[in-house]
Enzyme design. Structure first.
Site, mmCIF file in Angstrom:
data_model
loop_
_atom_site.group_PDB
_atom_site.id
_atom_site.type_symbol
_atom_site.label_atom_id
_atom_site.label_comp_id
_atom_site.label_asym_id
_atom_site.label_seq_id
_atom_site.Cartn_x
_atom_site.Cartn_y
_atom_site.Cartn_z
ATOM 1 N N SER A 13 17.415 -0.858 -0.867
ATOM 2 C CA SER A 13 17.374 -1.166 0.569
ATOM 3 C C SER A 13 16.840 -2.565 0.826
ATOM 4 O O SER A 13 17.299 -3.255 1.748
ATOM 5 C CB SER A 13 16.566 -0.118 1.331
ATOM 6 O OG SER A 13 15.197 -0.162 0.984
ATOM 7 N N ASN A 14 15.892 -3.020 0.021
ATOM 8 C CA ASN A 14 15.416 -4.399 0.179
ATOM 9 C C ASN A 14 16.468 -5.401 -0.294
ATOM 10 O O ASN A 14 16.600 -6.487 0.282
ATOM 11 C CB ASN A 14 14.104 -4.599 -0.572
ATOM 12 C CG ASN A 14 12.902 -4.192 0.252
ATOM 13 O OD1 ASN A 14 12.707 -4.685 1.361
ATOM 14 N ND2 ASN A 14 12.094 -3.282 -0.275
ATOM 15 N N MET A 90 11.515 -0.998 -11.409
ATOM 16 C CA MET A 90 10.450 -0.140 -11.915
ATOM 17 C C MET A 90 10.197 -0.357 -13.408
ATOM 18 O O MET A 90 10.228 0.559 -14.221
ATOM 19 C CB MET A 90 10.798 1.328 -11.634
ATOM 20 C CG MET A 90 11.012 1.623 -10.164
ATOM 21 S SD MET A 90 9.580 1.230 -9.143
ATOM 22 C CE MET A 90 8.463 2.502 -9.663
ATOM 23 N N ARG A 91 9.930 -1.598 -13.738
ATOM 24 C CA ARG A 91 9.590 -1.930 -15.123
ATOM 25 C C ARG A 91 8.341 -2.798 -15.135
ATOM 26 O O ARG A 91 8.208 -3.724 -14.315
ATOM 27 C CB ARG A 91 10.739 -2.710 -15.798
ATOM 28 C CG ARG A 91 12.032 -1.943 -15.931
ATOM 29 C CD ARG A 91 11.925 -0.827 -16.948
ATOM 30 N NE ARG A 91 11.557 -1.337 -18.272
ATOM 31 C CZ ARG A 91 11.139 -0.565 -19.287
ATOM 32 N NH1 ARG A 91 11.001 0.725 -19.111
ATOM 33 N NH2 ARG A 91 10.843 -1.100 -20.442
ATOM 34 N N ILE A 92 7.428 -2.490 -16.047
ATOM 35 C CA ILE A 92 6.284 -3.370 -16.271
ATOM 36 C C ILE A 92 6.756 -4.527 -17.129
ATOM 37 O O ILE A 92 7.329 -4.337 -18.206
ATOM 38 C CB ILE A 92 5.132 -2.613 -16.950
ATOM 39 C CG1 ILE A 92 4.608 -1.521 -16.018
ATOM 40 C CG2 ILE A 92 4.010 -3.568 -17.324
ATOM 41 C CD1 ILE A 92 3.542 -0.632 -16.631
ATOM 42 N N ASN A 107 7.844 -10.365 -5.778
ATOM 43 C CA ASN A 107 7.869 -8.902 -5.765
ATOM 44 C C ASN A 107 7.371 -8.412 -4.410
ATOM 45 O O ASN A 107 6.604 -9.098 -3.735
ATOM 46 C CB ASN A 107 6.967 -8.347 -6.868
ATOM 47 C CG ASN A 107 7.011 -6.827 -6.939
ATOM 48 O OD1 ASN A 107 8.095 -6.228 -6.934
ATOM 49 N ND2 ASN A 107 5.858 -6.182 -7.006
ATOM 50 N N HIS A 109 5.459 -4.966 -2.895
ATOM 51 C CA HIS A 109 4.736 -3.777 -3.357
ATOM 52 C C HIS A 109 4.308 -2.959 -2.145
ATOM 53 O O HIS A 109 3.769 -3.517 -1.178
ATOM 54 C CB HIS A 109 3.502 -4.196 -4.166
ATOM 55 C CG HIS A 109 2.722 -3.023 -4.685
ATOM 56 N ND1 HIS A 109 3.154 -2.275 -5.747
ATOM 57 C CD2 HIS A 109 1.561 -2.462 -4.267
ATOM 58 C CE1 HIS A 109 2.282 -1.299 -5.971
ATOM 59 N NE2 HIS A 109 1.312 -1.389 -5.094
ATOM 60 N N LEU A 144 -0.461 -6.841 -13.402
ATOM 61 C CA LEU A 144 0.368 -5.914 -12.637
ATOM 62 C C LEU A 144 -0.020 -5.931 -11.166
ATOM 63 O O LEU A 144 -1.166 -5.651 -10.813
ATOM 64 C CB LEU A 144 0.216 -4.493 -13.196
ATOM 65 C CG LEU A 144 1.003 -3.399 -12.462
ATOM 66 C CD1 LEU A 144 2.499 -3.630 -12.593
ATOM 67 C CD2 LEU A 144 0.610 -2.017 -12.975
ATOM 68 N N ASP A 145 0.947 -6.261 -10.306
ATOM 69 C CA ASP A 145 0.742 -6.311 -8.854
ATOM 70 C C ASP A 145 -0.445 -7.200 -8.475
ATOM 71 O O ASP A 145 -1.113 -6.962 -7.464
ATOM 72 C CB ASP A 145 0.544 -4.892 -8.281
ATOM 73 C CG ASP A 145 1.755 -4.005 -8.515
ATOM 74 O OD1 ASP A 145 2.886 -4.541 -8.475
ATOM 75 O OD2 ASP A 145 1.583 -2.794 -8.737
#
Length: 213
Positions: A13-14, A90-92, A107, A109, A144-145
């Protein structure tokens, strides 16, 4: 016109919000490729309908995260993009992958970072009794994030909300702020320098543009 590659793992959707903004010429750029680690996601259909080349590189075909990221990077680099967008990817990511695209990967979040990095953010916010939740666009760094925050949008959490209510409320905001940040980047207003985000050569506050909290 900036060249944009979007990485996806889900419904996209994004991705659609960004494609639409490009088609409306609100973004001085074009999505030149969409890449997914899963073959059966609707994001790939969105790419097909927009006549955007797509590629599936399954992480299940690789023996390590490093080998998978190298294969993805090789495919990305064939397009020589100016910007890489993670849209529900959905991958690190490995540090080598992130550093290869330092300052040119974004990204989004679904939380008000630094609260709730990782997964299940809506459920965690509801369980914690939070009265507000939201979403964050940030530059990607190896943490991460944890990259420098560019822009956040807040939504209320009401006492009788189900998780899906919050998800939909947050998504509506994501579809507004992600194209806006991409627009900033594509017209050379936005950059990352020494681990910090800058808009119009002014350092963005720690919690994002317009947020001094």
């Amino acid at each position: 016109m900036k060249k944009i590659v979007v990485l996806v793992s889900g419904s996209g959707s994004n991705l659609q919000a960004i494609i639409d903004a490009c088609e409306r010429q609100q973004i001085d750029g074009n999505v030149v490729a969409v890449m997914s680690n899963k073959a059966d996601v609707f994001a790939l259909e969105r790419a097909r309908l927009a006549n955007i080349p797509s590629h599936v590189i399954s992480h299940l075909d690789y023996s390590s995260r490093e080998r998978f990221d190298k294969a993805v990077a090789k495919q990305i680099d064939d397009y020589q993009p100016d910007l890489i967008i993670l849209a529900g990817y959905m991958r690190i990511l490995t540090a080598d992958f992130v550093n290869h695209y330092a300052g040119k990967m974004l990204n989004i979040h679904p939380s008000l970072l630094p609260k709730y990095p990782g997964l299940h953010t809506h459920h965690r916010a509801i369980e914690a009794g939070d009265k507000e939740h939201g979403t964050t666009v940030h530059f990607v760094t190896p943490e991460l994030d944890g990259g420098p925050i560019i822009l956040q949008a807040k939504v209320p959490i009401f006492i009788d909300d189900e998780e899906q209510d919050v998800i939909e409320r947050v998504l509506a905001q994501e579809h507004q702020i992600y194209p806006m940040v991409v627009k900033w980047f594509c017209c050379d207003r936005l950059k990352m320098l020494n681990g910090k985000a800058y808009l119009d050569n002014q350092e963005i506050p720690a919690y994002g543009y317009g947020n001094e909290d």
